[in-house]
Design an enzyme around this catalytic site. Sequence first.
Site, short mmCIF file in Angstrom:
data_model
loop_
_atom_site.label_atom_id
_atom_site.label_comp_id
_atom_site.label_asym_id
_atom_site.label_seq_id
_atom_site.Cartn_x
_atom_site.Cartn_y
_atom_site.Cartn_z
N ASP A 155 32.41 34.79 40.77
CA ASP A 155 32.60 33.48 40.33
C ASP A 155 31.41 33.17 39.94
O ASP A 155 30.30 33.43 40.56
CB ASP A 155 33.11 32.48 41.61
CG ASP A 155 34.93 32.63 41.57
OD1 ASP A 155 35.44 33.46 41.01
OD2 ASP A 155 35.44 31.89 42.20
N ARG A 162 42.60 34.11 35.75
CA ARG A 162 40.97 33.70 35.63
C ARG A 162 40.05 35.06 35.12
O ARG A 162 39.38 35.39 35.79
CB ARG A 162 40.49 33.42 37.02
CG ARG A 162 41.17 31.96 37.50
CD ARG A 162 40.70 31.53 38.84
NE ARG A 162 41.10 30.08 39.30
CZ ARG A 162 41.22 29.64 40.32
NH1 ARG A 162 40.00 30.13 41.12
NH2 ARG A 162 41.65 28.72 40.78
#
Length: 502
Positions: free
Chosen positions: A302, A355
């Site tokens: 992330d 994602r």
Amino acid sequence: MKRSMLCVALVTAGVLSSCASYSPTDFSRQTLAAQDGWAAVGGGVTGGAAAKDENVFVVSSRKELVAALKSAGDQPKIIKVKGTINLSMDDAGRELLETDYAVAPYNFDDYVKAYAPAVWNTKLDPKTKRPSRDLTGPQEEAREASSKRQEAQIRISIPSNTTLIGIGTDAKIIKGGLVIGRRTTSNNAEPVVSNVIIRNIEFQDAFDYFPQWDPADSWKVDKSYPGCQDTYVDANTGPQRCPGGRWNSEYDSVWLSGAERVWVDHCTFNDGDRNDKKFPPNFPFPHNEVTQKIQHHDGMLDITLGSNFVTVSNNYFHDHDKSSLLGGSDGLDKVDGGKLNVTFRHNLYENAGQRLPRVRFGQVHTYNNHYIGDAAGLDNAKFSAYQNHLNAIEAHNKGNIWRGAFGIGKNSAIFSENNVFDIKHGGADIAAVIQGGTKFLDQGSIVNGQPADIVKALNALDPKKQVSPDLGWKPAGYGAKVLPAAEVPAYVKANAGAGKLK
């Protein structure tokens, strides 16, 4: 160029302090190539290439890793990972488990009973008109304290000017994660860590023993569900019969949080033997959606909180639902605006549901990546939420449901180029998903063996959600020749992942 001439050139350029430990095959002193994506545009990444001999370490345990990081601080340093490092291991070599981190009176079964929708959702918050997210009581207090105790052990901060690289083909960091930047959320837009290289390491099983239940996440009054309404009548009628609520976990395998000039290359990311498919939903219908599994893993890689100038290349992401989040909230304009500029190239994504990445604010270049997934059980716009709920359960997708590679979020501008999508039970219209953004360009990509117009397919779904290929920017750096899409699967299979440095 001869070795001696190369050494002189590198010393003159300030990349190396000496040539004593340098050789053409010493990957630990390799730097990011010129023009290799956004990280090169941002000034380049040398990591610890200029490390003095006393700041070159070989580590094989959490204790040794922490000591090396502390010893060198922000000085250029090279840390070579040998074998497997378990971040949930204490200094005596004993693995710490849930019972070691748990703070009384925490007990998972008691936690579930206290915040079960049938109990907690009978009254809605008068302001939000949803179940309250402010979980109160001894079980939530103990869960939070337990989580902090685990975090102190398994999250390791990586400082500036670091190269962290695996030795050989079997280097692993498991049961924890790295933080490059801030360990906590912040409204500060200035990066706090820069110039980091992570290479040739398999990251596995950043397991959160204490996931938190969020009763309001994705909750809504949907009257296609029998008994769903906003006022309580009895056990079969009321807000507790409405869908929604999610388990959320805390730890990423690698988290860039206020970091800039970072290169992540030839790494592998997965959940190991404890993937979240082994932890199915624990509440009864209507709170047994596939997405309501007990989530013990967060992201793989992330990139948030003002991080910028990042290149992600030659990595293998597999068997995990949510891989990479770029930008954590639509409300972080002042922190993330003009940041989160990332290049993804020559990566392999297999059984990774979504994602890949999901983007807010960033100008993201993604090229020559290969995506393999199965969309069986994905929602169909023709059906009600209730019917989609039932269909997803009946689909029995053995992996992670493919929900779209690119999440096109607020103020994002994604340039997709010569990527390959192999999507069972799906096509070009689910290669990406519009999540509040309005700009997206794809050129030269292949979906299920055929050239595809992904922008056209997305815009055909909903006249109220449209994207424009006019991004307002073009990629400035290519770290490797852009391959024709047809050549991507073979190339990526041969080169992506830990143990494949050449």
